[in-house]
Design an enzyme around this catalytic site. Structure first.
Site, short mmCIF file in Angstrom:
data_model
loop_
_atom_site.label_atom_id
_atom_site.label_comp_id
_atom_site.label_asym_id
_atom_site.label_seq_id
_atom_site.Cartn_x
_atom_site.Cartn_y
_atom_site.Cartn_z
N ILE A 57 41.64 49.96 39.05
CA ILE A 57 42.69 49.69 40.04
C ILE A 57 42.93 48.20 40.23
CG2 ILE A 57 42.35 51.85 41.29
CD1 ILE A 57 40.61 50.36 43.29
N GLY A 58 42.25 47.35 39.47
CA GLY A 58 42.46 45.91 39.59
C GLY A 58 41.58 45.14 38.62
N GLY A 61 38.95 37.57 37.23
CA GLY A 61 38.41 36.69 36.22
C GLY A 61 37.03 37.08 35.74
N HIS A 62 36.20 37.67 36.62
CA HIS A 62 34.83 38.01 36.26
C HIS A 62 34.59 39.51 36.16
CE1 HIS A 62 33.19 33.92 36.58
NE2 HIS A 62 34.06 33.77 37.56
N GLY A 63 35.53 40.32 36.63
CA GLY A 63 35.29 41.75 36.59
C GLY A 63 36.53 42.57 36.88
N VAL A 65 37.94 46.29 38.98
CA VAL A 65 37.63 47.16 40.10
C VAL A 65 38.07 48.59 39.76
CG1 VAL A 65 37.97 47.60 42.55
CG2 VAL A 65 37.91 45.25 41.71
N LYS A 79 33.23 47.19 41.72
CA LYS A 79 33.60 45.99 40.96
C LYS A 79 32.59 45.81 39.83
CE LYS A 79 34.31 40.97 41.35
NZ LYS A 79 34.32 39.81 42.28
N ASP A 180 39.17 31.50 48.57
CA ASP A 180 40.19 32.18 47.76
C ASP A 180 41.00 33.15 48.61
OD1 ASP A 180 41.67 32.69 45.52
OD2 ASP A 180 40.20 34.00 44.56
#
Length: 321
Positions: A57-58, A61-63, A65, A79, A180
């Site tokens: 669902i998303g 940069g690092h993972g 979801v 995540k 962020d």
């Protein structure tokens, strides 16, 4: 679930010479690993169909979801980091530990709930509550979804984020700077209540540290002073919040408005109609007055001088009056 013994030992060894990093106590992390037996590694893998793209669902940069429905019927968000947290994945290790530490030390209705984590030879992931409406960025990018997010719900979301940031900056010790704040990291539940998410690059403001760090954040939301200094303060989040507020009201990122701001002062002589999302019906007179007040607060957050921006505690109080 694998209890990441090797990973914790590695972290303990790497932190042995660093007194500040030793605050990320492995014992504190261990306390949430078993999740009272409710969530186990195999269940997560099965629920996501071995992290199949259909359940994604998303992406970040690092993972990525994933949505996972567990045998109990509970739905969670997972995540998953792009690679297992081996020694050569320093950036992913840092984000993983930062997010775990931040979310285990915070409790607020407008911060996403954290259920646990796992580091495994095959998969490393974090487990959160699942928020049905998804990210604000996704909602605003869809005309149909944006029209469902009315003025009252938008104002409530703004107040929720302000309360969360006030909590992080003023009620946590050490204070936490999210770094962020953006529409992609603001999640909404079924009642459109706002929840701040993704603490992977959060910064703990240690009183005995200079708090200098590398540049990070989402383009378009980062405070201008970070272009020439790498010192992190709470006022970096304040600026990002100001951008987010205008985005919620306009229905899109206010990049044109931000680019028109004078380098010496902020021009607030602007018609309300120019700032309203045209996809929504015109607000009533009372709602217009509230939106104008909210915009004035946002403008103060966008001051070029960090020292001239209000604190999030003041912002939260102003939005509640």
């Amino acid at each position: 679930m694998a209890l990441i013994a090797i990973f914790i030992l590695r972290k303990r060894n790497s932190d042995s010479g660093d007194r500040q990093s030793s605050n990320q106590n492995p014992q504190g992390l261990f306390s949430i690993l078993n999740l009272e037996g409710k969530l186990v590694y195999d269940e997560i893998v099965r629920a996501t169909n071995d992290f199949d793209a259909e359940n994604c669902i998303g992406n970040g940069g690092h993972g990525s979801v994933y949505r996972a429905e567990l045998p109990s019927g509970e739905v969670v968000a997972v995540k998953k980091f792009h690679s297992p947290l081996s020694c050569d994945q320093i950036a992913d290790q840092k984000e993983f530990l930062t997010e775990v530490k931040a979310l285990t030390e915070t409790r607020h209705r407008n911060i996403v709930k954290f259920y646990g984590f796992c580091s495994h030879a095959r998969h490393s992931f974090l487990v959160y509550e699942f928020l049905e409406r998804g990210s604000l960025a996704a909602i605003l990018s869809s005309d149909a979804a944006a029209q469902e997010l009315d003025w009252s719900q938008r104002m409530n979301a703004i107040k929720g984020v302000a309360d969360a940031l006030s909590y992080l900056h003023h009620d946590c010790f050490p204070p936490i700077v999210h770094r962020d704040i953006s529409s992609k990291n603001l999640l909404l539940d079924l009642e459109y209540e706002a929840h701040v998410a993704d603490f992977g690059i959060a910064k703990f403001l240690m009183p005995d540290s200079s708090n200098w760090t590398e540049f990070a954040g989402t383009y378009g939301y980062v405070a201008p002073e970070l272009a020439y200094t790498m010192k992190i303060t709470e006022k970096c989040d304040v600026y990002s919040f100001g951008v987010l507020v205008l985005e919620v009201i306009k229905g899109k990122h206010p990049r044109d408005f931000l680019s028109s701001i004078s380098s010496s002062s902020l021009n607030t002589d602007i018609e309300l109609d120019e700032m309203l999302d045209p996809r929504l019906p015109a607000p009533s007179r009372s709602v217009q007055e509230k939106l104008i007040s909210i915009m004035e607060v946002a403008f103060s957050c966008l001051n070029k001088s960090p020292e001239s921006r209000p604190t999030m505690k003041i912002v939260s109080q102003q939005l509640r009056t």
